[in-house]
Design a protein around this motif. Structure first.
Motif, PDB file in Angstrom:
ATOM      1  N   ASP A  34      42.486  60.732   6.296  1.00  0.00           N
ATOM      2  CA  ASP A  34      41.882  61.295   7.511  1.00  0.00           C
ATOM      3  C   ASP A  34      42.946  61.809   8.476  1.00  0.00           C
ATOM      4  OD1 ASP A  34      39.374  60.686   6.559  1.00  0.00           O
ATOM      5  OD2 ASP A  34      39.145  58.863   7.783  1.00  0.00           O
ATOM      6  N   ILE A  35      43.980  61.013   8.676  1.00  0.00           N
ATOM      7  CA  ILE A  35      45.033  61.406   9.616  1.00  0.00           C
ATOM      8  C   ILE A  35      45.749  62.664   9.140  1.00  0.00           C
ATOM      9  CG2 ILE A  35      47.278  60.727  10.564  1.00  0.00           C
ATOM     10  CD1 ILE A  35      46.178  57.846  10.739  1.00  0.00           C
ATOM     11  N   VAL A  36      46.064  62.729   7.859  1.00  0.00           N
ATOM     12  CA  VAL A  36      46.758  63.903   7.329  1.00  0.00           C
ATOM     13  C   VAL A  36      45.847  65.131   7.417  1.00  0.00           C
ATOM     14  CG1 VAL A  36      47.797  64.945   5.266  1.00  0.00           C
ATOM     15  CG2 VAL A  36      48.303  62.568   5.849  1.00  0.00           C
ATOM     16  N   LEU A  59      54.325  69.575  12.416  1.00  0.00           N
ATOM     17  CA  LEU A  59      53.299  68.743  11.783  1.00  0.00           C
ATOM     18  C   LEU A  59      53.750  67.294  11.645  1.00  0.00           C
ATOM     19  CD1 LEU A  59      51.763  70.999   9.007  1.00  0.00           C
ATOM     20  CD2 LEU A  59      50.763  70.290  11.168  1.00  0.00           C
ATOM     21  N   LEU A  60      55.008  67.079  11.349  1.00  0.00           N
ATOM     22  CA  LEU A  60      55.491  65.701  11.241  1.00  0.00           C
ATOM     23  C   LEU A  60      55.410  64.980  12.589  1.00  0.00           C
ATOM     24  CD1 LEU A  60      58.510  66.003   8.799  1.00  0.00           C
ATOM     25  CD2 LEU A  60      56.435  64.665   8.474  1.00  0.00           C
ATOM     26  N   SER A  61      55.684  65.683  13.660  1.00  0.00           N
ATOM     27  CA  SER A  61      55.568  65.035  14.975  1.00  0.00           C
ATOM     28  C   SER A  61      54.102  64.742  15.303  1.00  0.00           C
ATOM     29  CB  SER A  61      56.233  65.871  16.066  1.00  0.00           C
ATOM     30  OG  SER A  61      55.572  67.085  16.240  1.00  0.00           O
ATOM     31  N   VAL A  62      53.210  65.670  14.953  1.00  0.00           N
ATOM     32  CA  VAL A  62      51.777  65.433  15.158  1.00  0.00           C
ATOM     33  C   VAL A  62      51.318  64.260  14.300  1.00  0.00           C
ATOM     34  CG1 VAL A  62      49.458  66.391  14.812  1.00  0.00           C
ATOM     35  CG2 VAL A  62      51.244  67.791  15.848  1.00  0.00           C
ATOM     36  N   LEU A  63      51.753  64.226  13.056  1.00  0.00           N
ATOM     37  CA  LEU A  63      51.373  63.164  12.127  1.00  0.00           C
ATOM     38  C   LEU A  63      51.855  61.806  12.630  1.00  0.00           C
ATOM     39  CD1 LEU A  63      50.147  62.386   9.390  1.00  0.00           C
ATOM     40  CD2 LEU A  63      52.375  62.890   8.357  1.00  0.00           C
ATOM     41  N   ARG A  64      53.094  61.743  13.058  1.00  0.00           N
ATOM     42  CA  ARG A  64      53.651  60.491  13.570  1.00  0.00           C
ATOM     43  C   ARG A  64      52.849  60.024  14.798  1.00  0.00           C
ATOM     44  NH1 ARG A  64      58.400  62.128  14.897  1.00  0.00           N
ATOM     45  NH2 ARG A  64      59.275  61.903  12.807  1.00  0.00           N
ATOM     46  N   ALA A  65      52.556  60.934  15.700  1.00  0.00           N
ATOM     47  CA  ALA A  65      51.799  60.581  16.902  1.00  0.00           C
ATOM     48  C   ALA A  65      50.407  60.069  16.550  1.00  0.00           C
ATOM     49  CB  ALA A  65      51.694  61.789  17.833  1.00  0.00           C
TER      50      ALA A  65
END
Length: 164
Positions: A34-36, A59-65
């Protein structure tokens, strides 16, 4: 990014590594999916504003957040569940029901000792969850008058509970 083919390529290439990245934080496969997916949705929504060269780091920063946000919400949820479990354990211990019943009787006795006006204000504020200002407007009095009556009512109730 102009072409939807670019998006498709990024999705196919990055989905699996992003999933494993999220799994390192979350440890729940369904939640990670879901998060991805939500992270790629952010990319799609901002498709025209993101360049291909910065897309992966964005995208990695959004994913981490999103992973951190999920963990924060889960932490609060876990504490709430623990609190409810402890509350239930305490309540249902031997004598817990009797103690609760005794306190309810004491509060009712205290409420009977209040004037009808004090009782009405207390009920409006604590049972019906109205703000002092709302009660004051309903009764045509000042907020200070409502506050004064609440203080008086609570003093009487505390006294009754200490005696019981």
């Amino acid at each position: 990014m102009r072409e939807s083919r670019d998006f498709d390529t990024m999705f196919k290439e990055w989905y699996r590594p992003f999933f494993y990245f999220a799994y390192r934080y979350v440890k729940n496969e369904e939640v990670c999916r879901d998060i991805v997916s939500e992270t790629f949705e952010v990319l799609w929504q901002n498709y025209d504003r993101i360049t291909p060269s910065t897309a992966k780091s964005y995208l990695l920063s959004v994913l981490r957040a999103r992973c951190v946000d999920y963990l924060r919400r889960q932490h609060v949820h876990d504490h709430y569940i623990q609190y409810i479990a402890e509350l239930n354990d305490t309540f249902f211990e031997e004598g817990g029901m009797e103690e609760a019943d005794r306190r309810v009787v004491m509060v009712r006795n205290g409420m009977e000792k209040l004037t009808p006006y004090n009782r009405h204000i207390l009920e409006e504020c604590y049972i019906h969850r109205k703000k002092y200002k709302e009660v004051a407007e309903d009764l045509g009095v000042s907020v200070a008058a409502v506050h004064k009556n609440i203080v008086k009512a609570l003093r009487i109730l505390r006294k009754e509970l200490r005696q019981g």
